[in-house]
Design an enzyme around this catalytic site. Sequence first.
Site, PDB file in Angstrom:
ATOM      1  CG  HIS A 160      -2.013  -1.097   1.291  1.00  0.00           C
ATOM      2  ND1 HIS A 160      -2.093  -1.800   2.327  1.00  0.00           N
ATOM      3  CD2 HIS A 160      -2.839  -1.266   0.337  1.00  0.00           C
ATOM      4  CE1 HIS A 160      -3.266  -2.624   2.087  1.00  0.00           C
ATOM      5  NE2 HIS A 160      -4.032  -2.224   1.087  1.00  0.00           N
ATOM      6  CB  CYS A 246      -3.234  -2.016   8.803  1.00  0.00           C
ATOM      7  SG  CYS A 246      -1.992  -1.609   7.494  1.00  0.00           S
TER       8      CYS A 246
HETATM    9  N1  GLY Z   1      -2.739  -9.419   4.776  1.00  0.00           N
HETATM   10  C1  GLY Z   1      -3.067  -7.816   4.535  1.00  0.00           C
HETATM   11  C2  GLY Z   1      -3.581  -7.642   3.350  1.00  0.00           C
HETATM   12  O1  GLY Z   1      -3.287  -8.449   2.331  1.00  0.00           O
HETATM   13  O2  GLY Z   1      -4.532  -6.926   3.107  1.00  0.00           O
END
Ligand code: GLY
Length: 253
Positions: A160, A246
């Site tokens: 990300h 996150c």
């Molecule tokens: N494991 C985090 C994601 O791939 O969204």
Amino acid sequence: MIHAITREVSPAIGQCELTHIDPVAIDVELARSQHAEYRQLLTELGCEVIHLPAEPDLPDSVFVEDTAVVLDELAVLTRPGAESRRAEVTSIAEALAPYRSLAELTAPALLDGGDVLCVGKTIWIGLSSRTNRAGVEQFERLVAPHGYTVRSTKVHGVLHLKSAATAVSDDTLLVNRDWINEDFNDYQTIAVDPSEPFAANALRVGECVVFSATYPRTAERLDSAGIHNHSVASSELAKAEGALTCCSLIFNV
Ligand code: GLY
């Protein structure tokens, strides 16, 4: 008052999506204990924490950030890039409904909240394996009427945008330039220590910065720049390709 939505670590986290890292066994109890420390720190920093129960069938559901982008004016429910994660959005919508009017992205849009970096009224969106141009365009149509400028940038080699850049003050970004082409010339930047490539993910809570205990050299760089940071363990959820931002949706009420 600052609110933080979090969700308990799923017992199925061992089946999480992995894109850029190799699988390593995850200790669910340790992950839960580190997540509890994280929530405790958020509380100490002044957050009202809304902690949702675990979703046993949704391995990645602890990473609530990917399901919504909460702005002062509205919350945008995302359409996560990984099909296995789309069902996570429903319960987050219910949790956000008392606090914000809700808008949602629809196919063919794909967008993970981890790709959305808000710096004042500018919103940077990473074009990644999880977020596409249709996602950026739909998102922009929803937020532009509220005075936001949306800018996109390619992300490569990491999951990300916020694995590669996060805001640590109103005008300062912590960055790993190996994973983004953008120079972020409008901001001051602090580079992660080269030995800590995953250290660019810091979480801002009001005027405070939460930072992973895994990255002491980069923490020193932040301290040297006058960015005091609150340390928290995050090693176990890092094995699930997740980081500090996150694990919460932070917003003012
Ligand atoms: N494991 C985090 C994601 O791939 O969204």
